[in-house]
Motif scaffolding. Structure first.
Motif, PDB file in Angstrom:
ATOM      1  N   UNK A   1      56.706  28.820  -7.180  1.00 45.57           N
ATOM      2  CA  UNK A   1      56.806  29.388  -5.845  1.00 45.57           C
ATOM      3  C   UNK A   1      56.300  28.372  -4.814  1.00 45.57           C
ATOM      4  N   UNK A   2      57.070  28.159  -3.783  1.00 43.60           N
ATOM      5  CA  UNK A   2      56.668  27.164  -2.808  1.00 43.60           C
ATOM      6  C   UNK A   2      56.054  27.781  -1.552  1.00 43.60           C
ATOM      7  N   UNK A   3      56.757  28.748  -0.964  1.00 48.96           N
ATOM      8  CA  UNK A   3      56.243  29.331   0.270  1.00 48.96           C
ATOM      9  C   UNK A   3      56.589  30.813   0.318  1.00 48.96           C
ATOM     10  N   UNK A   4      56.307  31.435   1.472  1.00 49.96           N
ATOM     11  CA  UNK A   4      56.531  32.874   1.568  1.00 49.96           C
ATOM     12  C   UNK A   4      57.770  33.203   2.370  1.00 49.96           C
ATOM     13  N   UNK A   5      58.319  34.360   2.043  1.00 52.97           N
ATOM     14  CA  UNK A   5      59.501  34.862   2.712  1.00 52.97           C
ATOM     15  C   UNK A   5      59.031  36.034   3.584  1.00 52.97           C
ATOM     16  N   UNK A   6      59.252  35.922   4.900  1.00 53.48           N
ATOM     17  CA  UNK A   6      58.853  37.017   5.800  1.00 53.48           C
ATOM     18  C   UNK A   6      60.009  38.007   5.875  1.00 53.48           C
ATOM     19  N   UNK A   7      59.774  39.225   5.386  1.00 53.96           N
ATOM     20  CA  UNK A   7      60.830  40.239   5.359  1.00 53.96           C
ATOM     21  C   UNK A   7      60.739  41.060   6.649  1.00 53.96           C
ATOM     22  N   UNK A   8      61.839  41.103   7.393  1.00 53.45           N
ATOM     23  CA  UNK A   8      61.859  41.728   8.723  1.00 53.45           C
ATOM     24  C   UNK A   8      62.340  43.175   8.641  1.00 53.45           C
ATOM     25  N   UNK A   9      61.770  44.032   9.509  1.00 54.90           N
ATOM     26  CA  UNK A   9      62.223  45.414   9.634  1.00 54.90           C
ATOM     27  C   UNK A   9      63.237  45.458  10.781  1.00 54.90           C
ATOM     28  N   UNK A  10      64.512  45.714  10.510  1.00 51.98           N
ATOM     29  CA  UNK A  10      65.538  45.589  11.564  1.00 51.98           C
ATOM     30  C   UNK A  10      65.336  46.550  12.745  1.00 51.98           C
ATOM     31  N   UNK A  11      64.662  47.680  12.522  1.00 50.43           N
ATOM     32  CA  UNK A  11      64.481  48.637  13.629  1.00 50.43           C
ATOM     33  C   UNK A  11      63.403  48.189  14.616  1.00 50.43           C
ATOM     34  N   UNK A  12      62.529  47.266  14.185  1.00 48.52           N
ATOM     35  CA  UNK A  12      61.426  46.844  15.066  1.00 48.52           C
ATOM     36  C   UNK A  12      61.412  45.335  15.307  1.00 48.52           C
ATOM     37  N   UNK A  13      62.120  44.598  14.487  1.00 46.96           N
ATOM     38  CA  UNK A  13      62.127  43.128  14.511  1.00 46.96           C
ATOM     39  C   UNK A  13      60.782  42.534  14.091  1.00 46.96           C
ATOM     40  N   UNK A  14      59.877  43.371  13.569  1.00 46.89           N
ATOM     41  CA  UNK A  14      58.553  42.890  13.132  1.00 46.89           C
ATOM     42  C   UNK A  14      58.592  42.552  11.637  1.00 46.89           C
ATOM     43  N   UNK A  15      57.608  41.730  11.206  1.00 51.60           N
ATOM     44  CA  UNK A  15      57.515  41.398   9.777  1.00 51.60           C
ATOM     45  C   UNK A  15      57.004  42.632   9.027  1.00 51.60           C
ATOM     46  N   UNK A  16      57.765  43.035   8.024  1.00 61.53           N
ATOM     47  CA  UNK A  16      57.410  44.222   7.240  1.00 61.53           C
ATOM     48  C   UNK A  16      56.490  43.830   6.088  1.00 61.53           C
ATOM     49  N   UNK A  17      56.790  42.718   5.478  1.00 61.46           N
ATOM     50  CA  UNK A  17      56.007  42.259   4.323  1.00 61.46           C
ATOM     51  C   UNK A  17      56.334  40.791   4.074  1.00 61.46           C
TER      52      UNK A  17
END
Ligand code: TAP
Length: 453
Positions: A1-17
């Motif tokens: 594993x090299x880095x992290x994947x920021x998973x976005x919440x489409x209804x808020x445009x915020x990072x979900x996890x």
């Protein structure tokens, strides 16, 4: 594993996890784990494999609400839809748990002995899935693959990896031996491509765009990997003048705007017999304006946001294009990748909006004069995934159904998918079938055995 994947919440445009982003080395490690697990999983008595898959179905049912919230937030889909999808995931594992013990093979009369066929699992299969129905589409592949005795490496779309990662934990909890189910969340151009190229992966089952499907088929050719492809669509919804127009118009909007139009089966070309076009458009407008677009977690919501900002831009390009806007519904302002349900019409069948898969909440209404023209327009596409016919004339319904070049059809309904019936496309919508008994063929090879007597 090299880095992290920021998973976005489409209804808020915020990072979900944030989750670890897998790379090619993680694919190699996952394939190695799967290879190690394969002999034991394959040799398990069918009844034992069946009971493990039933256990898994039970766990998905028990955690259905948790999984549905995760899917609704990550993919931006209405919670009621997400709950339905988790129900289908559980039902799919139950169906294929049963398949472990279903009779397979033929006995064939030949001279000098007895010939019969058996089906053998393929080994390690790579499953590559899109972001629109993340866990449902993965389950259509994992159910039959696991029931047949294969081990799997699943690559979810980078935008929606969360339910797949949670699923891997549930698989372990259900008692699947380590290495039977592996999930690698990373970019298609790295993780997906490595799976396609990996010499120890026997098959790729892919759902996604026709463009990527084409490159996967080409990449798999060098090692003669088995491939099944579930690709795009531009499905027709054919409404004849003798149809129950109220029912057809009431059902038409969600056949395009369900999942915000991000549905390979979307009936995005509504073909309407000219003599009833005006009345149909009145009924359709009323139904479209009533669609509730908003917070995916609200029980009232029927349509959520699009998956991403770049996807919204592409969808918008069809509305400002070469087809007139008939009317639009509403959508929230502010953060979130919102887009109003939009009906274009009357649309020239040669217009870009009528030919390309939009994969968003945009429907084209195209008038036709008679049955021959309806069939010609319905088939005037490179795709052939699904479609509908609305008429009260039974003979016409069957005539048109046989004449349409499409893998799945509904008459006086817009449904496409059932666990027990085959699903897949004609033409550039792909090849191979998922679901139903046929899917077991896609994860096994036929072996012919002759026993001299
Ligand atoms: P794609 O861009 O084709 O992506 C689908 C999957 O392929 C994703 O996991 C993606 O990974 C991966 N991928 C991308 N490039 C790859 C490569 N070079 N090698 C291997 N894998 C690669 O499709 P999408 O935009 O996510 O989904 C929309 C399309 O899917 C539409 O055309 C739709 O019609 C189709 N679809 C079809 C069906 C059926 S059943 N026929 C069902 C649903 C959707 P990343 O995204 O992580 O990069």
């Amino acid at each position: 594993m090299t880095d992290n994947l920021a998973v976005i919440e489409p209804a808020t445009e915020a990072v979900l996890q944030e989750v670890p982003r897998a790379g090619a080395a993680d694919v190699d490690a996952a394939v190695e784990r799967a290879l190690q697990a394969y002999p034991e999983w394959r040799a398990l008595p069918p009844a034992t494999r069946s009971s493990v898959l039933h256990e898994l179905a039970g766990l998905i049912e028990a955690r259905g609400d948790e999984l549905a919230v995760l899917e609704a937030r990550n993919a931006g889909k209405p919670i009621s839809d997400a709950r339905g999808e988790m129900g289908m995931v559980a039902a799919t594992f139950r169906y294929y748990a049963g398949a472990c013990e279903r009779p397979i093979g033929d006995t064939i009369p030949v001279s000098g002995g007895q010939a019969f066929t058996v089906r053998e699992p393929l080994g390690v299969v790579g499953l590559i899935v899109p972001w629109n129905f993340p866990l449902v589409i993965a389950s259509w592949k994992m159910g039959p693959a696991l029931a047949a005795g294969n081990c799997v490496v699943l690559k979810p779309a980078e935008l929606t990896p969360l339910t797949a990662l949670r699923f891997a934990e549930l698989a372990e909890e259900a008692g699947l031996p380590e290495g039977v189910v592996n999930v690698v969340a990373g970019p298609g151009s790295v993780v997906g491509q490595r799976l396609v190229e990996h010499p120890d992966v026997a098959k790729i089952a892919f759902t996604g765009s026709t463009e990527v499907g084409r490159s996967i088929a080409a990449g798999a050719a060098s090692s003669i990997k088995r491939v099944t492809l579930e690709l795009g669509g531009k499905s027709p919804n054919v409404v004849f003048a003798d149809a129950d127009l109220e029912a057809a118009a009431a059902a038409a909007p969600m056949a395009v705007f369900g999942n915000a139009g991000q549905d390979c089966c979307a009936r995005s070309r509504i073909l309407v017999e000219s003599s009833v076009l005006e009345r149909f458009m009145e009924l359709l407008e009323e139904a479209v304006r009533a669609i509730r677009v908003g917070d995916p977690l609200s029980e009232e919501t029927q349509m959520g946001p699009l998956i991403s900002s770049s996807h919204r831009e592409r969808v918008a390009s069809f509305v400002d294009g070469d087809a007139p806007v008939a009317f639009r519904g509403s959508a929230p302002d502010g953060p979130g990748y919102w887009f109003s349900p939009t009906v274009l019409g009357p649309v020239d069948p040669q217009a870009r909006a009528a030919r390309e898969e939009i994969f968003g909440p945009v429907a084209c209404v195209i008038p036709f004069a008679d049955e021959d023209e309806a069939v010609r327009l319905a088939n005037d596409t490179i795709y052939g995934l699904s479609g509908s016919i609305w008429t009260r004339d039974g003979a016409r319904a069957l005539r048109v159904a046989r004449a349409m070049d499409t893998g799945v059809l509904s008459i006086n309904s817009n449904t496409s998918v059932r666990v027990a019936t085959p699903f897949g496309g004609f033409k550039q919508s792909g090849y191979g079938r998922e679901l139903g008994p046929h899917a077991m063929d896609a994860y096994t090879e036929v072996k012919s055995i002759f026993y001299a007597t």
